[in-house]
Design a protein around this motif. Structure first.
Motif, PDB file in Angstrom:
ATOM      1  N   UNK A  48       0.817  -1.205   0.000  1.00  0.00           N
ATOM      2  CA  UNK A  48       0.000   0.000   0.000  1.00  0.00           C
ATOM      3  C   UNK A  48       0.860   1.269   0.000  1.00  0.00           C
ATOM      4  N   UNK A  49       0.480   2.236  -0.849  1.00  0.00           N
ATOM      5  CA  UNK A  49       1.218   3.503  -0.881  1.00  0.00           C
ATOM      6  C   UNK A  49       0.613   4.450   0.137  1.00  0.00           C
ATOM      7  N   UNK A  50       1.423   4.891   1.117  1.00  0.00           N
ATOM      8  CA  UNK A  50       0.888   5.762   2.178  1.00  0.00           C
ATOM      9  C   UNK A  50       0.597   7.172   1.668  1.00  0.00           C
ATOM     10  N   UNK A  51       0.861   7.417   0.392  1.00  0.00           N
ATOM     11  CA  UNK A  51       0.513   8.721  -0.182  1.00  0.00           C
ATOM     12  C   UNK A  51      -0.986   8.980  -0.033  1.00  0.00           C
ATOM     13  N   UNK A  52      -1.785   7.890  -0.023  1.00  0.00           N
ATOM     14  CA  UNK A  52      -3.248   8.014   0.095  1.00  0.00           C
ATOM     15  C   UNK A  52      -3.744   7.813   1.523  1.00  0.00           C
ATOM     16  N   UNK A  53      -2.843   7.658   2.485  1.00  0.00           N
ATOM     17  CA  UNK A  53      -3.245   7.427   3.872  1.00  0.00           C
ATOM     18  C   UNK A  53      -3.646   8.743   4.537  1.00  0.00           C
ATOM     19  N   UNK A  54      -4.218   8.639   5.752  1.00  0.00           N
ATOM     20  CA  UNK A  54      -4.555   9.828   6.539  1.00  0.00           C
ATOM     21  C   UNK A  54      -3.293  10.249   7.295  1.00  0.00           C
ATOM     22  N   UNK A  55      -2.655  11.316   6.832  1.00  0.00           N
ATOM     23  CA  UNK A  55      -1.364  11.720   7.397  1.00  0.00           C
ATOM     24  C   UNK A  55      -1.459  12.177   8.843  1.00  0.00           C
ATOM     25  N   UNK A  56      -2.664  12.525   9.269  1.00  0.00           N
ATOM     26  CA  UNK A  56      -2.831  12.942  10.671  1.00  0.00           C
ATOM     27  C   UNK A  56      -2.766  11.729  11.610  1.00  0.00           C
ATOM     28  N   UNK A  57      -2.887  10.504  10.997  1.00  0.00           N
ATOM     29  CA  UNK A  57      -2.874   9.267  11.823  1.00  0.00           C
ATOM     30  C   UNK A  57      -1.931   8.242  11.191  1.00  0.00           C
ATOM     31  N   UNK A  58      -0.766   8.681  10.725  1.00  0.00           N
ATOM     32  CA  UNK A  58       0.084   7.802   9.918  1.00  0.00           C
ATOM     33  C   UNK A  58       0.554   6.549  10.661  1.00  0.00           C
TER      34      UNK A  58
END
Ligand code: DX5
Length: 236
Positions: free
Chosen positions: A13-23
């Protein structure tokens, strides 16, 4: 059937699409859902028209997961960032050959810092860039979108290019070469992962497909199961 049948499929999974406030929570959730790698997209607003994350973020997520961190450098120049990412806990570092003046030296630099090394091919970049450095490759990443953003559509002409890359890697292995992973990034979904794997990919990056489909409890078990099931139809 391609020669990588029966090999395990790696999902990154690419964390580019993750919620950066809860990485931290997000990477723990994808690990718990059974993903194999954390794909870490680094953009410098120079090599690509976007700006994302650096070594500090890699260092911050490192203690949260055991699985390898797969750093994709969309930057120019490349070399100065390699020791910084290695120190921050990266396990794999890939870069675009057009962004390095000395591709062989940059690959060696990555390995000298204890990481797996790889080259990334934009949709229009010819595969011949790998021909004289096969011995220094642990990963080949084919971009199935023009790099710079998540959520784009898969470029179909990547499929014949994947088959050609798979043949190069298998021929090299048949002559005693080391294993080289074949990764694809950009627009990978449950609807197309089957044909992507059938064309030869053994590692699939998925950003928006994963982080855009959380379970009701915030986990990612459902989408990970769906991706693996779809890939199984390709005989993996
Ligand atoms: C794009 C990146 C990809 C992207 C994948 O430049 O290199 O890794 O984040 O995201 P999706 O799966 O949403 O296309």
């Amino acid at each position: 059937m391609t020669s990588q049948a029966n090999k395990t499929l790696r999902i990154a999974p690419s964390i580019l699409s993750a919620d950066f406030a809860r990485l931290g929570e997000e990477v723990r959730a994808i690990e718990a859902a059974g993903c194999d790698l954390v794909h870490f997209d680094v953009m410098d607003n120079h090599y690509v028209p976007n700006l994302t994350i650096g070594p500090l973020v890699c260092e911050a997520i490192r203690p949260h997961v055991q699985i390898p961190i797969d750093v994709h450098l969309m930057v120019e120049p490349v070399d100065a960032l390699i020791p910084m990412f290695a120190k921050a806990g990266a396990n794999i570092i890939t870069f675009h050959p057009e962004a390095s003046r000395h591709v062989d030296r940059t690959l060696q630099l990555i390995r000298d810092h204890g990481c797996k090394a790889g080259l990334v091919f934009n949709p229009a970049t010819p595969l011949e860039w790998m021909d004289h450095v096969m011995d220094k490759l642990d990963m080949v990443l084919l971009m199935s979108v023009n790099p710079g953003f998540g959520g784009q559509s898969f470029i179909e002409s990547t499929l014949p290019k994947l088959r050609a890359a798979r043949k190069k890697i298998d021929d090299y292995a048949a002559n005693g070469g080391q294993p080289i992973w074949l990764e694809v990034a950009g627009g990978v979904k449950t609807g197309n992962i089957g044909k992507i794997v059938a064309a030869g990919a053994d590692t699939c990056v998925a950003g928006s497909a994963v982080f855009g489909a959380p379970d009701p409890d915030g986990g990612y078990h459902g989408v990970m199961r769906a991706l693996r099931t779809a890939a199984r139809w390709a005989g993996v």
